[in-house]
Motif scaffolding. Structure first.
Motif, PDB file in Angstrom:
ATOM      1  N   GLY A   1      -6.846  44.052  38.503  1.00 56.11           N
ATOM      2  CA  GLY A   1      -6.919  45.270  37.695  1.00 56.11           C
ATOM      3  C   GLY A   1      -6.799  45.025  36.206  1.00 56.11           C
ATOM      4  O   GLY A   1      -7.037  45.933  35.410  1.00 56.11           O
ATOM      5  N   MET A   2      -6.442  43.829  35.802  1.00 55.76           N
ATOM      6  CA  MET A   2      -6.304  43.418  34.401  1.00 55.76           C
ATOM      7  C   MET A   2      -5.513  44.422  33.562  1.00 55.76           C
ATOM      8  O   MET A   2      -6.039  45.030  32.634  1.00 55.76           O
ATOM      9  CB  MET A   2      -7.678  43.192  33.768  1.00 55.76           C
ATOM     10  CG  MET A   2      -8.439  42.063  34.369  1.00 55.76           C
ATOM     11  SD  MET A   2     -10.018  41.749  33.573  1.00 55.76           S
ATOM     12  CE  MET A   2     -10.889  43.266  33.836  1.00 55.76           C
ATOM     13  N   PRO A   3      -4.211  44.603  33.851  1.00 56.77           N
ATOM     14  CA  PRO A   3      -3.424  45.584  33.093  1.00 56.77           C
ATOM     15  C   PRO A   3      -3.194  45.172  31.649  1.00 56.77           C
ATOM     16  O   PRO A   3      -2.862  46.004  30.817  1.00 56.77           O
ATOM     17  CB  PRO A   3      -2.109  45.644  33.868  1.00 56.77           C
ATOM     18  CG  PRO A   3      -1.989  44.301  34.483  1.00 56.77           C
ATOM     19  CD  PRO A   3      -3.407  43.910  34.832  1.00 56.77           C
ATOM     20  N   TRP A   4      -3.370  43.901  31.335  1.00 52.10           N
ATOM     21  CA  TRP A   4      -3.119  43.438  29.972  1.00 52.10           C
ATOM     22  C   TRP A   4      -4.145  43.938  28.969  1.00 52.10           C
ATOM     23  O   TRP A   4      -3.953  43.826  27.783  1.00 52.10           O
ATOM     24  CB  TRP A   4      -3.055  41.920  29.936  1.00 52.10           C
ATOM     25  CG  TRP A   4      -4.256  41.276  30.535  1.00 52.10           C
ATOM     26  CD1 TRP A   4      -5.449  41.047  29.932  1.00 52.10           C
ATOM     27  CD2 TRP A   4      -4.385  40.800  31.862  1.00 52.10           C
ATOM     28  NE1 TRP A   4      -6.318  40.455  30.807  1.00 52.10           N
ATOM     29  CE2 TRP A   4      -5.694  40.284  32.002  1.00 52.10           C
ATOM     30  CE3 TRP A   4      -3.529  40.744  32.955  1.00 52.10           C
ATOM     31  CZ2 TRP A   4      -6.147  39.730  33.194  1.00 52.10           C
ATOM     32  CZ3 TRP A   4      -3.991  40.191  34.118  1.00 52.10           C
ATOM     33  CH2 TRP A   4      -5.282  39.701  34.232  1.00 52.10           C
TER      34      TRP A   4
ATOM     35  N   LEU B   1       3.605  37.707  29.733  1.00 51.63           N
ATOM     36  CA  LEU B   1       4.655  38.139  30.653  1.00 51.63           C
ATOM     37  C   LEU B   1       4.070  38.806  31.900  1.00 51.63           C
ATOM     38  O   LEU B   1       4.571  38.604  33.009  1.00 51.63           O
ATOM     39  CB  LEU B   1       5.604  39.105  29.952  1.00 51.63           C
ATOM     40  CG  LEU B   1       6.596  38.476  28.981  1.00 51.63           C
ATOM     41  CD1 LEU B   1       7.392  39.559  28.269  1.00 51.63           C
ATOM     42  CD2 LEU B   1       7.516  37.522  29.703  1.00 51.63           C
ATOM     43  N   GLN B   2       3.024  39.588  31.740  1.00 56.53           N
ATOM     44  CA  GLN B   2       2.408  40.245  32.895  1.00 56.53           C
ATOM     45  C   GLN B   2       1.763  39.233  33.832  1.00 56.53           C
ATOM     46  O   GLN B   2       1.883  39.345  35.056  1.00 56.53           O
ATOM     47  CB  GLN B   2       1.382  41.272  32.436  1.00 56.53           C
ATOM     48  CG  GLN B   2       2.005  42.504  31.846  1.00 56.53           C
ATOM     49  CD  GLN B   2       0.973  43.475  31.324  1.00 56.53           C
ATOM     50  OE1 GLN B   2      -0.163  43.097  31.054  1.00 56.53           O
ATOM     51  NE2 GLN B   2       1.372  44.722  31.171  1.00 56.53           N
TER      52      GLN B   2
ATOM     53  N   VAL C   1       2.550  36.016  34.129  1.00 54.96           N
ATOM     54  CA  VAL C   1       3.622  35.232  34.748  1.00 54.96           C
ATOM     55  C   VAL C   1       4.316  36.051  35.834  1.00 54.96           C
ATOM     56  O   VAL C   1       4.618  35.541  36.921  1.00 54.96           O
ATOM     57  CB  VAL C   1       4.629  34.746  33.681  1.00 54.96           C
ATOM     58  CG1 VAL C   1       5.884  34.185  34.311  1.00 54.96           C
ATOM     59  CG2 VAL C   1       3.976  33.717  32.784  1.00 54.96           C
ATOM     60  N   GLY C   2       4.549  37.339  35.577  1.00 53.94           N
ATOM     61  CA  GLY C   2       5.156  38.202  36.584  1.00 53.94           C
ATOM     62  C   GLY C   2       4.304  38.336  37.827  1.00 53.94           C
ATOM     63  O   GLY C   2       4.809  38.331  38.948  1.00 53.94           O
ATOM     64  N   CYS C   3       3.001  38.455  37.644  1.00 55.81           N
ATOM     65  CA  CYS C   3       2.092  38.552  38.795  1.00 55.81           C
ATOM     66  C   CYS C   3       2.089  37.263  39.610  1.00 55.81           C
ATOM     67  O   CYS C   3       2.120  37.302  40.842  1.00 55.81           O
ATOM     68  CB  CYS C   3       0.678  38.879  38.327  1.00 55.81           C
ATOM     69  SG  CYS C   3       0.476  40.553  37.775  1.00 55.81           S
ATOM     70  N   VAL C   4       2.055  36.147  38.933  1.00 56.01           N
ATOM     71  CA  VAL C   4       2.053  34.862  39.638  1.00 56.01           C
ATOM     72  C   VAL C   4       3.367  34.658  40.377  1.00 56.01           C
ATOM     73  O   VAL C   4       3.379  34.219  41.539  1.00 56.01           O
ATOM     74  CB  VAL C   4       1.761  33.713  38.654  1.00 56.01           C
ATOM     75  CG1 VAL C   4       1.991  32.357  39.299  1.00 56.01           C
ATOM     76  CG2 VAL C   4       0.348  33.816  38.125  1.00 56.01           C
TER      77      VAL C   4
END
Length: 70
Positions: free
Chosen positions: A32-35, A46-47, A49-52
């Protein structure tokens, strides 16, 4: 119903469902590419890294459920 689930541990099912949910939620977030809606590169990092890390926790939970089940 008791005869159908007689030999199964309920925590195996819970661990499997939770692990699959975490892995799929992490992948869906990355797809969804929230960044693209954030203002900075730090938030983007951070997003990702959090997803991974979320994916790794889900995969580790699945591995733990199936390793202990043997």
């Amino acid at each position: 119903m008791a005869g159908t689930l007689a030999g199964y541990d309920p925590f195996d099912a819970l661990g499997t469902v939770l692990g699959v949910y975490l892995a799929l939620a992490a992948l869906a977030t990355l797809v969804g590419m929230p960044w693209q809606y954030t203002g900075g590169a730090g938030v983007m990092v951070l997003q990702v890294v959090g997803c991974v890390l979320t994916f790794l926790v889900g995969a580790a939970l699945l591995g733990l459920v199936y390793r202990v089940g043997r």
